[in-house]
Motif scaffolding. Structure first.
Motif, mmCIF file in Angstrom:
data_model
loop_
_atom_site.group_PDB
_atom_site.id
_atom_site.type_symbol
_atom_site.label_atom_id
_atom_site.label_comp_id
_atom_site.label_asym_id
_atom_site.label_seq_id
_atom_site.Cartn_x
_atom_site.Cartn_y
_atom_site.Cartn_z
ATOM 1 N N SER A 142 0.846 -1.191 0.000
ATOM 2 C CA SER A 142 0.000 0.000 0.000
ATOM 3 C C SER A 142 0.884 1.244 0.000
ATOM 4 O O SER A 142 2.106 1.166 0.156
ATOM 5 N N ALA A 143 0.258 2.388 -0.182
ATOM 6 C CA ALA A 143 1.034 3.621 -0.328
ATOM 7 C C ALA A 143 0.399 4.757 0.453
ATOM 8 O O ALA A 143 -0.799 4.746 0.747
ATOM 9 N N LEU A 144 1.239 5.734 0.792
ATOM 10 C CA LEU A 144 0.778 6.997 1.354
ATOM 11 C C LEU A 144 1.238 8.114 0.428
ATOM 12 O O LEU A 144 2.435 8.251 0.146
ATOM 13 N N ALA A 145 0.285 8.895 -0.080
ATOM 14 C CA ALA A 145 0.592 10.091 -0.864
ATOM 15 C C ALA A 145 0.081 11.279 -0.057
ATOM 16 O O ALA A 145 -1.112 11.361 0.237
ATOM 17 N N LEU A 146 0.987 12.173 0.315
ATOM 18 C CA LEU A 146 0.629 13.232 1.255
ATOM 19 C C LEU A 146 1.236 14.559 0.824
ATOM 20 O O LEU A 146 2.386 14.624 0.379
ATOM 21 N N PHE A 174 5.455 11.537 9.015
ATOM 22 C CA PHE A 174 4.286 10.791 8.549
ATOM 23 C C PHE A 174 4.706 9.563 7.740
ATOM 24 O O PHE A 174 3.921 8.621 7.592
ATOM 25 N N PHE A 175 5.922 9.569 7.214
ATOM 26 C CA PHE A 175 6.397 8.481 6.358
ATOM 27 C C PHE A 175 7.307 7.499 7.100
ATOM 28 O O PHE A 175 7.915 6.635 6.464
ATOM 29 N N ASP A 176 7.396 7.620 8.409
ATOM 30 C CA ASP A 176 8.232 6.694 9.174
ATOM 31 C C ASP A 176 7.819 5.252 8.890
ATOM 32 O O ASP A 176 6.632 4.908 8.945
ATOM 33 N N GLY A 177 8.798 4.413 8.574
ATOM 34 C CA GLY A 177 8.528 3.002 8.303
ATOM 35 C C GLY A 177 8.140 2.696 6.880
ATOM 36 O O GLY A 177 7.974 1.526 6.527
ATOM 37 N N LEU A 178 8.006 3.726 6.040
ATOM 38 C CA LEU A 178 7.657 3.535 4.639
ATOM 39 C C LEU A 178 8.889 3.707 3.761
ATOM 40 O O LEU A 178 9.858 4.363 4.152
ATOM 41 N N HIS A 179 8.842 3.134 2.571
ATOM 42 C CA HIS A 179 9.899 3.333 1.584
ATOM 43 C C HIS A 179 9.522 4.518 0.713
ATOM 44 O O HIS A 179 8.583 4.448 -0.078
ATOM 45 N N LEU A 180 10.262 5.629 0.870
ATOM 46 C CA LEU A 180 9.953 6.839 0.109
ATOM 47 C C LEU A 180 10.364 6.680 -1.346
ATOM 48 O O LEU A 180 11.480 6.249 -1.648
ATOM 49 N N LEU A 181 9.470 7.024 -2.246
ATOM 50 C CA LEU A 181 9.810 7.045 -3.660
ATOM 51 C C LEU A 181 10.649 8.291 -3.952
ATOM 52 O O LEU A 181 10.482 9.328 -3.311
ATOM 53 N N ASP A 182 11.529 8.184 -4.938
ATOM 54 C CA ASP A 182 12.284 9.359 -5.372
ATOM 55 C C ASP A 182 11.309 10.417 -5.894
ATOM 56 O O ASP A 182 10.321 10.069 -6.538
ATOM 57 N N GLY A 240 5.200 14.001 -0.613
ATOM 58 C CA GLY A 240 5.935 12.752 -0.670
ATOM 59 C C GLY A 240 5.005 11.583 -0.936
ATOM 60 O O GLY A 240 3.789 11.677 -0.713
ATOM 61 N N VAL A 241 5.588 10.495 -1.413
ATOM 62 C CA VAL A 241 4.850 9.253 -1.627
ATOM 63 C C VAL A 241 5.708 8.124 -1.079
ATOM 64 O O VAL A 241 6.898 8.000 -1.407
ATOM 65 N N GLY A 242 5.116 7.307 -0.215
ATOM 66 C CA GLY A 242 5.829 6.186 0.380
ATOM 67 C C GLY A 242 5.073 4.887 0.208
ATOM 68 O O GLY A 242 3.840 4.881 0.149
ATOM 69 N N ILE A 243 5.824 3.789 0.134
ATOM 70 C CA ILE A 243 5.245 2.459 -0.020
ATOM 71 C C ILE A 243 5.420 1.671 1.282
ATOM 72 O O ILE A 243 6.510 1.660 1.870
ATOM 73 N N LYS A 244 4.372 1.015 1.717
ATOM 74 C CA LYS A 244 4.422 0.220 2.941
ATOM 75 C C LYS A 244 5.113 -1.113 2.649
ATOM 76 O O LYS A 244 4.710 -1.832 1.747
ATOM 77 N N PRO A 245 6.189 -1.444 3.396
ATOM 78 C CA PRO A 245 6.910 -2.694 3.136
ATOM 79 C C PRO A 245 6.101 -3.914 3.564
ATOM 80 O O PRO A 245 5.146 -3.805 4.310
#
Length: 268
Positions: A187-191, A228-236, A263-268
């Motif tokens: 899953s992803a977070l776009a914020l 807010f993105f702690d623990g997520l893999h941030l996309l470039d 930012g956009v991050g992916i949940k591992p």
């Protein structure tokens, strides 16, 4: 939930952030009280119109990237705001017609115009739920959400220009953690989040205007937004100003005009 009911519940005695945002975008779904408040903000921070446009543009690009490059087929968009085309589901379904999108907002005016959000492709699904980000458990348990989204499959959580309306006392990081905890790996977070980093004095004026109008705000630093993105893999390219997140062309605005961390991050 009819338009008549929604219109009856709309408070036009004081400005509302969603209607002010509609004014910044050049929309028509606002009242004189919203226009006056928005113009007061614009007098203090003329870049607010650029900020609003770049926020929408970031949402469009992030949605396309998640659909094209990361296989996302489901979105949960909270703090939807008044519909302004193209909406998130239109962007997503232009890439993957089978995309499913749930919009959530707690503003009666958004409810009034929710029918604009329901025009899904035949292959996909789109719905709207009346819910508050400050009550994530109720939001996640809404029957309409479960009818459209499969929470066993990756979902993109879209929080655009929302979390600066959640003060520290409301536990913003706990809210985002709770929402992400309900979503599976992949899953992803776009914020996106407004910031005072480039002009603290101006953004203090903006804070005072919103707070004085009855809408408390907490604009945050890059470091605070990164949490807010702690623990997520941030996309470039990681946490960056909105117009610099994978731009379609050469950015024309200045960082201070935009004043929006994204930012956009992916949940591992």
């Amino acid at each position: 939930m009819t338009n008549t009911h929604a219109a009856r519940d709309i408070d036009t005695s004081r400005p509302h952030s969603a209607r002010m945002y509609d004014y910044y975008l050049g929309g028509k779904d606002h009242f004189e009280v919203d226009k006056k408040a928005a113009e007061t903000v614009a007098a203090a921070y003329p870049g607010i119109f650029v900020c609003a446009r770049e926020n929408r543009a970031f949402m469009h690009r992030a949605t396309r990237v998640l659909a094209q490059e990361h296989g996302i087929r489901q979105w949960l968009d909270i703090g939807t705001g008044i519909p302004t085309e193209p909406n998130l589901h239109q962007v997503a379904q232009s890439v993957v017609p089978e995309a499913r999108v749930v919009y959530a907002d707690n503003d009666p005016l958004v409810l009034k115009y929710a029918e604009r959000l329901m025009r899904s492709t035949p292959q996909g699904r789109t719905t709207y739920i009346e819910a508050d980000v400050n009550d994530p458990d109720t939001l996640l348990s809404a029957p309409e959400l479960g009818e459209v989204l499969d929470l066993d499959r990756p979902v993109a959580l879209s929080l655009n220009a929302l979390m600066h309306f959640v003060t520290d006392a409301q536990d913003p990081y706990g809210i985002v953690d709770r929402l992400l905890s309900a979503l599976p790996s992949g899953s992803a977070l776009a914020l996106s989040h407004c910031t005072p980093d480039f002009d603290p004095a101006t953004w203090q004026k903006v804070t005072d205007i919103y707070t004085g109008a009855g809408t408390p705000v907490r604009f945050r630093s890059r470091e605070d937004v990164a949490r807010f993105f702690d623990g997520l893999h941030l996309l470039d390219p990681g946490i960056t100003v909105g117009h610099r997140w994978r731009p379609d062309g050469v950015p024309a605005a200045t960082d201070a005009e935009v004043s929006l961390w994204t930012g956009v991050g992916i949940k591992p």
